[in-house]
Write an enzyme that holds these catalytic residues in place. Structure first.
Site, PDB file in Angstrom:
ATOM      1  N   GLY A   1     -13.813  10.827   2.259  1.00 20.11           N
ATOM      2  CA  GLY A   1     -13.934  12.259   2.483  1.00 20.11           C
ATOM      3  C   GLY A   1     -14.574  12.696   3.791  1.00 20.11           C
TER       4      GLY A   1
ATOM      5  N   ASP B   1      -5.819  11.698  -2.514  1.00 20.20           N
ATOM      6  CA  ASP B   1      -5.916  10.242  -2.371  1.00 20.20           C
ATOM      7  C   ASP B   1      -5.627   9.583  -3.714  1.00 20.20           C
ATOM      8  OD1 ASP B   1      -7.416   8.425   0.036  1.00 20.20           O
ATOM      9  OD2 ASP B   1      -7.160   7.413  -1.897  1.00 20.20           O
TER      10      ASP B   1
ATOM     11  N   ASP C   1      -0.683  10.283  -5.842  1.00 13.53           N
ATOM     12  CA  ASP C   1       0.097   9.497  -4.889  1.00 13.53           C
ATOM     13  C   ASP C   1       0.938  10.453  -4.053  1.00 13.53           C
ATOM     14  OD1 ASP C   1       1.936   7.832  -3.612  1.00 13.53           O
ATOM     15  OD2 ASP C   1       2.118   6.492  -5.331  1.00 13.53           O
TER      16      ASP C   1
ATOM     17  N   ASP D   1      -4.722  10.212   7.397  1.00 14.64           N
ATOM     18  CA  ASP D   1      -5.396   8.970   7.780  1.00 14.64           C
ATOM     19  C   ASP D   1      -4.957   7.884   6.801  1.00 14.64           C
ATOM     20  OD1 ASP D   1      -7.149   7.585   9.441  1.00 14.64           O
ATOM     21  OD2 ASP D   1      -8.897   7.967   8.199  1.00 14.64           O
TER      22      ASP D   1
ATOM     23  N   LYS E   1      -2.191   8.673  11.495  1.00 14.63           N
ATOM     24  CA  LYS E   1      -2.590   7.355  11.982  1.00 14.63           C
ATOM     25  C   LYS E   1      -1.389   6.430  11.939  1.00 14.63           C
ATOM     26  CE  LYS E   1      -5.368   4.799   9.304  1.00 14.63           C
ATOM     27  NZ  LYS E   1      -6.762   4.577   8.881  1.00 14.63           N
TER      28      LYS E   1
END
Ligand SMILES: C[S@@+](CC[C@H](N)C(=O)[O-])C[C@H]1O[C@@H](n2cnc3c(N)ncnc32)[C@H](O)[C@@H]1O
Length: 198
Positions: free
Chosen positions: A51, A71, A89, A114, A154
């Protein structure tokens, strides 16, 4: 999240400043350079556990904004009104739609990702898994971002990664791949900044 990594300066700084992970400094350097987040923004953060992105985003968007974190792992409550978290998911096609509706959100201003797969240590396999997650994250961003919205994700360079950049280029005005200072020297990790959705 690496468990055997040395406790470097960013790790210590995160701890001192009350952030849940050192990743926060990657997002901070992206924000300082590209100003993707603004007060009042509605933000979706994919792969949000534990977080630290959420903590940082909540600070920048302020009371009038909202950030929603998703998450596979349960995120401990942050105790802030402008943060909501969901366990789920991102590959579940109805999840984001349901979450947006539940929070009266039609389109997000910013999507951050991320997302990282559970790593095997096998370079090509990990890059492949990361690509599949990012392909999904990009699809979510394209579906749920407002025109002019921004998307940051990312990535690990590879052949498939080029495909992703190519798709992103068709849908955003500006695309930049960078390696923030908080990314370890030994890591191939990059962040792709997609500005101004068309
Ligand atoms: C590097 S961590 C995120 C760290 C976070 N940005 C922070 O600052 O605290 C990557 C996360 O992606 C999550 N993840 C991987 N696959 C996912 C999926 N299919 N759906 C949701 N989350 C996923 C993992 O559970 C992991 O917690």
């Amino acid at each position: 999240m690496g468990h055997y990594i040395p406790q470097d300066k960013f790790f210590k700084q995160a701890k001192n400043e009350g952030f849940r992970a050192r990743s926060v400094f990657k997002l901070e350097s992206i924000q300082e350079r590209f100003h993707i987040l603004e007060p009042g923004d509605k933000v979706l953060d994919l792969g949000a556990y534990p977080g630290s992105f959420l903590q940082y985003i909540a600070k920048v968007i302020g009371e009038k904004g909202i950030v929603i974190g998703i998450d596979l792992r349960k995120i401990e409550p942050l105790g802030r009104k402008n943060v909501k978290t969901y366990e789920g998911d991102i590959n579940n096609p109805d999840l984001i739609k349901k979450i947006a509706a539940e929070n009266d959100i039609i389109r997000f201003d910013v999507v951050t990702s991320d997302l990282a797969p559970a790593t095997s240590g096998i370079k090509d396999l990990d890059a492949g898994r990361s690509f599949l997650l990012n392909e999904q994250a990009l699809a979510i961003a394209l579906r749920h971002l407002k025109p002019g919205g921004h998307f940051v994700f990312k990535a690990f360079p590879g052949i498939e990664h080029q495909k992703l950049l190519h798709t992103a280029k068709n849908h955003f005005k500006v695309i930049k791949a960078i390696k923030p200072p908080a990314v370890r020297k030994t890591s191939r990790e990059q962040y792709v900044i997609c500005l101004k959705k068309l």
